[in-house]
Scaffold this active site. Structure first.
Site, short mmCIF file in Angstrom:
data_model
loop_
_atom_site.label_atom_id
_atom_site.label_comp_id
_atom_site.label_asym_id
_atom_site.label_seq_id
_atom_site.Cartn_x
_atom_site.Cartn_y
_atom_site.Cartn_z
NE ARG A 22 -4.06 -1.95 0.39
CZ ARG A 22 -4.08 -3.12 -0.22
NH1 ARG A 22 -3.06 -3.47 -0.99
NH2 ARG A 22 -5.09 -3.95 -0.05
CG HIS B 198 -1.75 -0.93 -8.12
ND1 HIS B 198 -2.39 -0.12 -7.23
CD2 HIS B 198 -1.91 -2.19 -7.64
CE1 HIS B 198 -2.92 -0.84 -6.25
NE2 HIS B 198 -2.64 -2.11 -6.49
#
Length: 310
Positions: A225, A273
């Site tokens: 994250r 990502h």
């Protein structure tokens, strides 16, 4: 009775998932109806992505479970309107993808591959890298993904430590927990991999103080994250040489703004990502199995215990 299954995710995901979901559900023998539109009071199961338009679960009075398409549930579990079982996605290609990405970048930094891949000056420096058992690797976060990555890296011979909020036990991995355990796990670590969830307690886990515990010239790998890292502290550590390189797949704002200093920093690798994602085929098998269980009275797989955190 026919089970009504609502697919609540972005419209583009429906195009990817509809056929794999139908194929997987057909195999269960369950009578079902699958759609992106049902009256809320007629829905039995919600296949859910946290970025869908469904944010209020109150109207779903008949629903038996929310079946998350993502491994992370931090954007779902705290929802005060959610009072039915929530199952996280485990498997579905997530674990395999994460293990491959993490292992690849760990080996890249361990072997010093960048110096040979990009070598415009044609430097000839025959310095062999250390062996895996001479390299200290720390995995922060020992959930499903962290455990799988730690186990794989230990299997390659790395000296692997791990840290989690609660005590864990993993073969060939030195496990730490709690505040003092975080310091022990990071002490003199040479490669740090972040796989913690996004919670108030994990924000800025890597900061100026904790980065100072690592070995000089350490490598940071973050597929977890974006909030786990204090960006300013990491940039300062990169500039000082405390951190040799950071490979980052997740960020506080995505897409990463074009003017963000990570893009231009010579010691940062940005990936968009891509470390891990659910694949429609295997993820559909996981969803279908939970629907089958719900319809036959068997316990759901991978339920989230919201009373114990997530």
């Amino acid at each position: 009775m026919t089970a009504n299954i609502l697919f609540a995710a972005r419209p583009d995901r429906w195009a990817e998932y509809e056929k794999p979901l139908r194929d997987a559900l057909d195999k269960t023998g369950v009578s079902y109806s699958l759609s992106t539109e049902f009256p809320p009071e007629e829905v039995d199961y919600i296949i859910y992505a946290p970025n869908s338009e469904v944010q209020d679960f109150t109207p779903f009075t008949r629903a038996k479970a929310v079946l998350n398409l993502w491994a992370g549930v931090e954007h779902v579990a705290p929802n005060p309107t959610l009072d039915i079982p929530l199952a996280r996605m485990v498997g579905g290609g997530l674990t395999e993808g994460m293990v491959e990405w993490v292992t690849g970048h760990t080996l890249r930094h361990h072997l010093g591959m960048d110096a040979h891949i990009v070598n415009p000056s044609h430097h000839w420096k025959p310095s062999p890298p250390p062996l895996a058992h001479e390299r200290a690797v720390t995995v922060l976060g020992l959930g499903e993904l962290g455990r799988a990555c730690a186990t794989t890296l230990a299997g390659l011979g790395f000296r692997v430590s791990g840290w989690s909020r609660s005590p864990k036990s993993i073969e060939n991995v030195t496990c730490h927990h709690g505040e003092s355990g975080l310091r022990d796990a990071l002490q003199d670590s040479e490669i740090i991999i972040l796989l913690l969830p996004n919670t108030p307690a994990t924000e800025n886990t890597l900061n100026a103080e904790t980065l100072a515990l690592t070995a000089p010239g350490a490598f940071v790998i973050n597929p977890g994250r974006g909030t786990l890292i204090d960006d300013d502290a990491l940039l300062a550590a990169l500039d000082s040489g405390r951190v040799a390189h950071a490979t980052l797949d997740v960020f506080r704002q995505e897409p990463l703004p074009a003017d963000h200093p990570y893009w231009s920093h010579p010691k940062v690798t940005v990936t968009p990502h891509i470390a891990s994602d659910t694949r429609p085929g295997p993820a559909s098998e996981v969803i279908a199995e939970n629907v089958r269980r719900g319809e036959t009275g068997a316990p759901f797989l991978h339920l989230v215990d919201r009373s114990a955190g997530y």
